[in-house]
Design a protein around this motif. Structure first.
Motif, PDB file in Angstrom:
ATOM      1  N   SER A 170       0.837  -1.192   0.000  1.00  0.00           N
ATOM      2  CA  SER A 170       0.000   0.000   0.000  1.00  0.00           C
ATOM      3  C   SER A 170       0.887   1.263   0.000  1.00  0.00           C
ATOM      4  O   SER A 170       2.104   1.195   0.223  1.00  0.00           O
ATOM      5  CB  SER A 170      -0.896  -0.001   1.225  1.00  0.00           C
ATOM      6  OG  SER A 170      -0.087   0.152   2.359  1.00  0.00           O
ATOM      7  N   ALA A 171       0.304   2.423  -0.279  1.00  0.00           N
ATOM      8  CA  ALA A 171       1.037   3.695  -0.294  1.00  0.00           C
ATOM      9  C   ALA A 171       1.687   3.946   1.073  1.00  0.00           C
ATOM     10  O   ALA A 171       2.827   4.413   1.155  1.00  0.00           O
ATOM     11  CB  ALA A 171       0.082   4.828  -0.636  1.00  0.00           C
ATOM     12  N   ASN A 172       0.951   3.552   2.113  1.00  0.00           N
ATOM     13  CA  ASN A 172       1.490   3.718   3.471  1.00  0.00           C
ATOM     14  C   ASN A 172       2.761   2.923   3.669  1.00  0.00           C
ATOM     15  O   ASN A 172       3.708   3.403   4.300  1.00  0.00           O
ATOM     16  CB  ASN A 172       0.474   3.279   4.518  1.00  0.00           C
ATOM     17  CG  ASN A 172      -0.571   4.363   4.746  1.00  0.00           C
ATOM     18  OD1 ASN A 172      -0.291   5.546   4.479  1.00  0.00           O
ATOM     19  ND2 ASN A 172      -1.723   3.970   5.238  1.00  0.00           N
ATOM     20  N   ASP A 173       2.748   1.697   3.130  1.00  0.00           N
ATOM     21  CA  ASP A 173       3.924   0.828   3.242  1.00  0.00           C
ATOM     22  C   ASP A 173       5.134   1.515   2.602  1.00  0.00           C
ATOM     23  O   ASP A 173       6.242   1.502   3.147  1.00  0.00           O
ATOM     24  CB  ASP A 173       3.690  -0.525   2.554  1.00  0.00           C
ATOM     25  CG  ASP A 173       2.666  -1.343   3.324  1.00  0.00           C
ATOM     26  OD1 ASP A 173       2.470  -1.050   4.523  1.00  0.00           O
ATOM     27  OD2 ASP A 173       2.057  -2.265   2.722  1.00  0.00           O
ATOM     28  N   LEU A 175       5.615   4.728   1.962  1.00  0.00           N
ATOM     29  CA  LEU A 175       6.003   5.905   2.754  1.00  0.00           C
ATOM     30  C   LEU A 175       6.871   5.479   3.941  1.00  0.00           C
ATOM     31  O   LEU A 175       7.932   6.054   4.204  1.00  0.00           O
ATOM     32  CB  LEU A 175       4.733   6.606   3.254  1.00  0.00           C
ATOM     33  CG  LEU A 175       4.822   8.125   3.362  1.00  0.00           C
ATOM     34  CD1 LEU A 175       5.115   8.725   1.982  1.00  0.00           C
ATOM     35  CD2 LEU A 175       3.507   8.684   3.903  1.00  0.00           C
ATOM     36  N   GLU A 176       6.399   4.420   4.618  1.00  0.00           N
ATOM     37  CA  GLU A 176       7.106   3.885   5.779  1.00  0.00           C
ATOM     38  C   GLU A 176       8.519   3.464   5.407  1.00  0.00           C
ATOM     39  O   GLU A 176       9.501   3.750   6.106  1.00  0.00           O
ATOM     40  CB  GLU A 176       6.312   2.681   6.313  1.00  0.00           C
ATOM     41  CG  GLU A 176       6.611   2.299   7.740  1.00  0.00           C
ATOM     42  CD  GLU A 176       6.254   3.406   8.725  1.00  0.00           C
ATOM     43  OE1 GLU A 176       6.948   3.481   9.744  1.00  0.00           O
ATOM     44  OE2 GLU A 176       5.292   4.205   8.462  1.00  0.00           O
ATOM     45  N   LYS A 178      10.729   6.458   4.733  1.00  0.00           N
ATOM     46  CA  LYS A 178      11.107   7.090   6.005  1.00  0.00           C
ATOM     47  C   LYS A 178      12.272   6.338   6.631  1.00  0.00           C
ATOM     48  O   LYS A 178      13.266   6.908   7.082  1.00  0.00           O
ATOM     49  CB  LYS A 178       9.929   7.092   6.979  1.00  0.00           C
ATOM     50  CG  LYS A 178       8.975   8.233   6.759  1.00  0.00           C
ATOM     51  CD  LYS A 178       7.879   8.139   7.817  1.00  0.00           C
ATOM     52  CE  LYS A 178       6.709   9.039   7.504  1.00  0.00           C
ATOM     53  NZ  LYS A 178       5.537   8.673   8.292  1.00  0.00           N
TER      54      LYS A 178
END
Lengths: 135, 230
Positions: free
Chosen positions: B216-219, B221-222, B225
């Protein structure tokens, strides 16, 4: 007898076998039921009854459809093929070659329907075997 | 009697033309009459048998009762003799003689009756076997007759399609084609079923977080980071 044929036609029109074959049974005469099996709707089966037997007849071809010089070869081939065909035999009815089966009138509907679907299948097998000898 | 050879008379050089006349109406009538005669005879014989059996039972009862009477009188004769009453003993002995001759007559009747019963039974057996044979012969005729009825409808079938030269070949090709289509459809059905069950499996696996887990997009981003941190 006629009642039994009528009963048979009603059941056949409603049923389907384990192998998924369905039937279309229509009276072509008071005493002749014409059954078309879904596994071979090109060659239908004529079903007639006596007091003791149910006879199933598939007309294969007329003797006129055999070239004269091939008649002996064809007859001998059919005689040899017949024992190998399950449940049905080959015969001559008047001027027509037929595939036929005979059962006791006490046969269960499961066996009758099975016999019919096998005969429909046999028709294709037998005709494939002998068709090179036809006109 | 065998009907088959009459139904299909072989002639030199081939079998005779089998036509409408193959089942001789007279032959059927004779056979049906024979069957009726046999069953009538069997029925009559069975009736006589019942009557004879009744008579036999009656006779047996009479014989038994005569035997008892004779034994009874014999004892009485001995008693009379013991009492010294010879005249009376002779009278009883005469009575016994009468009873014995009566018993003999009944016994002869009974033997004759038993013989008759045996003969009747034998006759019923023969007639029954004739009857069954007759019925089988008649069945052959009826079979040929019923088969012949299909001929007309078969001929009609063939006549309507005769114009096309390769009737059998064409029908056969169509039948084979349909058979193949049916098989193909069945294969397609099997494939579909398999496909459905395997996609079910994938779904289950992903729900459990096993195997092809979607990123996912969150993955992402994580992940970025974390990359910056290091």
């Amino acid at each position: 007898m006629q009642n039994n044929l009528q009963e048979l036609s009603l059941i056949l029109n409603e049923m389907s076998t384990d192998e998924g074959t369905t039937f279309e049974a229509v009276f072509v005469d008071d005493e002749i039921l014409e059954v078309t099996c879904s596994n071979n709707d090109e060659f239908s089966i004529h079903v007639v009854m006596t007091e003791k037997q149910i006879l199933t007849v598939t007309p294969l071809f007329s003797a006129d459809e055999v070239p004269k010089e091939k008649v002996n070869e064809l007859n001998s081939l059919l005689l040899r093929v017949s024992p190998a065909v399950p449940l049905s035999s080959v015969g001559l009815q008047d001027n027509n070659y037929i595939l036929f089966g005979a059962m006791s009138v006490n046969t269960t509907i499961e066996n009758i329907s099975h016999e019919l679907e096998v005969q429909a299948e046999n028709t294709i097998d037998v005709l494939e075997t002998i068709s090179p000898l036809l006109k | 009697m065998s009907i088959l050879k009459d139904l299909f008379k072989a002639i030199k050089g081939g079998v005779s033309e089998v036509g409408e006349s193959v089942v001789d109406a007279n032959l059927i009538r004779i056979l049906e009459q024979d069957i009726r005669d046999d069953s009538n005879a069997i029925n009559k014989a069975k009736q006589s048998l019942t009557q004879l059996k009744g008579t036999e039972i009656g006779l047996k009862r009479k014989i038994d009762s005569l035997t008892t009477d004779i034994t009874d009188y014999e004892a009485k004769t001995v008693e009379a003799l013991d009492a010294g009453k010879e005249d009376l003993a002779i009278q009883v002995a005469e009575k016994i003689a009468d009873l014995e001759s009566e018993k003999d007559i009944l016994f002869t009747e009974h033997t004759a009756l038993a013989k008759e019963v045996l003969q009747l039974n034998k006759m019923i057996k023969t007639r029954s076997s004739n009857l069954e044979k007759g019925k089988r012969e008649l069945e052959k005729i009826k079979t040929v007759e019923q088969l012949q009825k299909t001929t007309a409808s078969i001929n009609k079938n063939f006549a309507s399609t005769k114009s096309s030269g390769n009737r059998v070949a064409d029908s056969l090709a169509r039948a084979k084609k349909k058979q193949q289509e049916w098989k193909d459809n069945q294969k397609a059905g099997d494939w579909m079923e398999e496909e459905e069950s395997s996609s079910d499996l994938d779904k289950k696996l992903s729900e459990e977080g096993i195997g092809g887990k979607k990123t996912s997009a969150n993955d992402i981003l994580e992940r970025l980071k974390n990359k910056n941190k290091s």
